[in-house]
Design a protein around this motif. Sequence first.
Motif, PDB file in Angstrom:
ATOM      1  N   UNK A  97       0.804  -1.215   0.000  1.00  0.00           N
ATOM      2  CA  UNK A  97       0.000   0.000   0.000  1.00  0.00           C
ATOM      3  C   UNK A  97       0.843   1.273   0.000  1.00  0.00           C
ATOM      4  N   UNK A  98       2.111   1.177   0.426  1.00  0.00           N
ATOM      5  CA  UNK A  98       2.906   2.401   0.551  1.00  0.00           C
ATOM      6  C   UNK A  98       4.282   2.352  -0.103  1.00  0.00           C
ATOM      7  N   UNK A  99       4.776   1.211  -0.506  1.00  0.00           N
ATOM      8  CA  UNK A  99       6.173   1.121  -0.936  1.00  0.00           C
ATOM      9  C   UNK A  99       6.508   1.916  -2.191  1.00  0.00           C
ATOM     10  N   UNK A 100       5.556   2.148  -3.071  1.00  0.00           N
ATOM     11  CA  UNK A 100       5.824   2.834  -4.335  1.00  0.00           C
ATOM     12  C   UNK A 100       5.282   4.262  -4.391  1.00  0.00           C
ATOM     13  N   UNK A 101       4.938   4.834  -3.271  1.00  0.00           N
ATOM     14  CA  UNK A 101       4.296   6.152  -3.255  1.00  0.00           C
ATOM     15  C   UNK A 101       5.268   7.331  -3.198  1.00  0.00           C
ATOM     16  N   UNK A 102       6.554   7.094  -3.094  1.00  0.00           N
ATOM     17  CA  UNK A 102       7.484   8.167  -2.734  1.00  0.00           C
ATOM     18  C   UNK A 102       8.404   8.562  -3.888  1.00  0.00           C
ATOM     19  N   UNK A 103       8.635   9.861  -4.027  1.00  0.00           N
ATOM     20  CA  UNK A 103       9.574  10.330  -5.048  1.00  0.00           C
ATOM     21  C   UNK A 103      10.983  10.469  -4.486  1.00  0.00           C
TER      22      UNK A 103
ATOM     23  N   UNK B  44      12.646 -11.492   6.336  1.00  0.00           N
ATOM     24  CA  UNK B  44      12.827 -11.444   7.786  1.00  0.00           C
ATOM     25  C   UNK B  44      12.186 -10.202   8.410  1.00  0.00           C
ATOM     26  N   UNK B  45      11.601  -9.328   7.594  1.00  0.00           N
ATOM     27  CA  UNK B  45      10.959  -8.127   8.116  1.00  0.00           C
ATOM     28  C   UNK B  45      11.869  -6.923   8.196  1.00  0.00           C
ATOM     29  N   UNK B  46      13.045  -6.992   7.556  1.00  0.00           N
ATOM     30  CA  UNK B  46      13.969  -5.854   7.552  1.00  0.00           C
ATOM     31  C   UNK B  46      13.578  -4.937   6.401  1.00  0.00           C
ATOM     32  N   UNK B  47      13.073  -3.761   6.756  1.00  0.00           N
ATOM     33  CA  UNK B  47      12.642  -2.783   5.768  1.00  0.00           C
ATOM     34  C   UNK B  47      13.789  -1.814   5.506  1.00  0.00           C
ATOM     35  N   UNK B  48      14.086  -1.575   4.242  1.00  0.00           N
ATOM     36  CA  UNK B  48      15.146  -0.648   3.871  1.00  0.00           C
ATOM     37  C   UNK B  48      14.539   0.539   3.142  1.00  0.00           C
TER      38      UNK B  48
ATOM     39  N   UNK C  83       7.182   7.633   7.257  1.00  0.00           N
ATOM     40  CA  UNK C  83       7.409   7.115   8.610  1.00  0.00           C
ATOM     41  C   UNK C  83       6.098   6.674   9.255  1.00  0.00           C
ATOM     42  N   UNK C  84       5.014   7.399   9.004  1.00  0.00           N
ATOM     43  CA  UNK C  84       3.706   7.010   9.528  1.00  0.00           C
ATOM     44  C   UNK C  84       3.282   5.653   8.961  1.00  0.00           C
ATOM     45  N   UNK C  85       3.471   5.471   7.653  1.00  0.00           N
ATOM     46  CA  UNK C  85       3.110   4.193   7.028  1.00  0.00           C
ATOM     47  C   UNK C  85       3.948   3.054   7.605  1.00  0.00           C
ATOM     48  N   UNK C  86       5.240   3.289   7.784  1.00  0.00           N
ATOM     49  CA  UNK C  86       6.128   2.256   8.331  1.00  0.00           C
ATOM     50  C   UNK C  86       5.715   1.904   9.758  1.00  0.00           C
ATOM     51  N   UNK C  87       5.400   2.927  10.551  1.00  0.00           N
ATOM     52  CA  UNK C  87       4.985   2.683  11.937  1.00  0.00           C
ATOM     53  C   UNK C  87       3.681   1.901  12.002  1.00  0.00           C
ATOM     54  N   UNK C  88       2.842   2.021  10.979  1.00  0.00           N
ATOM     55  CA  UNK C  88       1.551   1.342  10.948  1.00  0.00           C
ATOM     56  C   UNK C  88       1.624  -0.083  10.414  1.00  0.00           C
ATOM     57  N   UNK C  89       2.787  -0.465   9.890  1.00  0.00           N
ATOM     58  CA  UNK C  89       2.956  -1.792   9.275  1.00  0.00           C
ATOM     59  C   UNK C  89       3.580  -2.736  10.295  1.00  0.00           C
ATOM     60  N   UNK C  90       2.775  -3.641  10.835  1.00  0.00           N
ATOM     61  CA  UNK C  90       3.222  -4.548  11.896  1.00  0.00           C
ATOM     62  C   UNK C  90       4.178  -5.632  11.392  1.00  0.00           C
ATOM     63  N   UNK C  91       4.375  -5.738  10.092  1.00  0.00           N
ATOM     64  CA  UNK C  91       5.295  -6.743   9.539  1.00  0.00           C
ATOM     65  C   UNK C  91       6.753  -6.277   9.571  1.00  0.00           C
ATOM     66  N   UNK C  92       6.983  -4.986   9.822  1.00  0.00           N
ATOM     67  CA  UNK C  92       8.351  -4.474   9.894  1.00  0.00           C
ATOM     68  C   UNK C  92       8.978  -4.863  11.230  1.00  0.00           C
TER      69      UNK C  92
ATOM     70  N   UNK D 135       8.728   9.602  12.988  1.00  0.00           N
ATOM     71  CA  UNK D 135       9.893   8.713  13.093  1.00  0.00           C
ATOM     72  C   UNK D 135       9.912   8.059  14.479  1.00  0.00           C
ATOM     73  N   UNK D 136       9.616   8.828  15.505  1.00  0.00           N
ATOM     74  CA  UNK D 136       9.595   8.279  16.864  1.00  0.00           C
ATOM     75  C   UNK D 136       8.457   7.284  17.068  1.00  0.00           C
ATOM     76  N   UNK D 137       7.437   7.333  16.224  1.00  0.00           N
ATOM     77  CA  UNK D 137       6.315   6.390  16.325  1.00  0.00           C
ATOM     78  C   UNK D 137       6.678   4.999  15.797  1.00  0.00           C
ATOM     79  N   UNK D 138       7.801   4.879  15.099  1.00  0.00           N
ATOM     80  CA  UNK D 138       8.236   3.570  14.611  1.00  0.00           C
ATOM     81  C   UNK D 138       8.740   2.788  15.821  1.00  0.00           C
ATOM     82  N   UNK D 139       8.077   1.674  16.127  1.00  0.00           N
ATOM     83  CA  UNK D 139       8.334   0.947  17.367  1.00  0.00           C
ATOM     84  C   UNK D 139       9.341  -0.186  17.230  1.00  0.00           C
TER      85      UNK D 139
END
Length: 117
Positions: free
Chosen positions: A5-11, A20-24, A48-57, A103-107
């Motif tokens: 839902x979010x990986x291709x949205x950014x310029x 293994x759940x390592x997001x780069x 960062x909001x999208x990453x924090x909302x993705x429990x697979x990371x 960024x701080x919301x990324x757990x």
Amino acid sequence: MELHEYKDRWTTADVSRDDAGVLTIRMHWRGKSLMWGGPPHQELPELFNAIASDRENRVVIITGTGDTFIGLGDGPNPLAEGRANATVWDRIIWEGNRLVDQMLAIEVPVIAAVNGP
């Protein structure tokens, strides 16, 4: 939120995740080193909001592209030239606060692999 839902949205960032759940996050500007300015300042809080909302990371790695992690653009800069008005400053402060808060919301652990000087 799921990665598709979010990986291709950014310029200004390429986003990928391994099994293994390592997001780069590989920051860039048009395939070269990221030049700081409006686009990343606006996009990164949302990313960062999208990453924090993705429990697979499980871990987040932030890195750059090219010879410099983050460079300064050589175009017009109303802040440096003293031409920013109250509306411009209000937007910059609002976005900056969101950037830090999201960024701080990324757990999960966030690692910076800084390239260049």
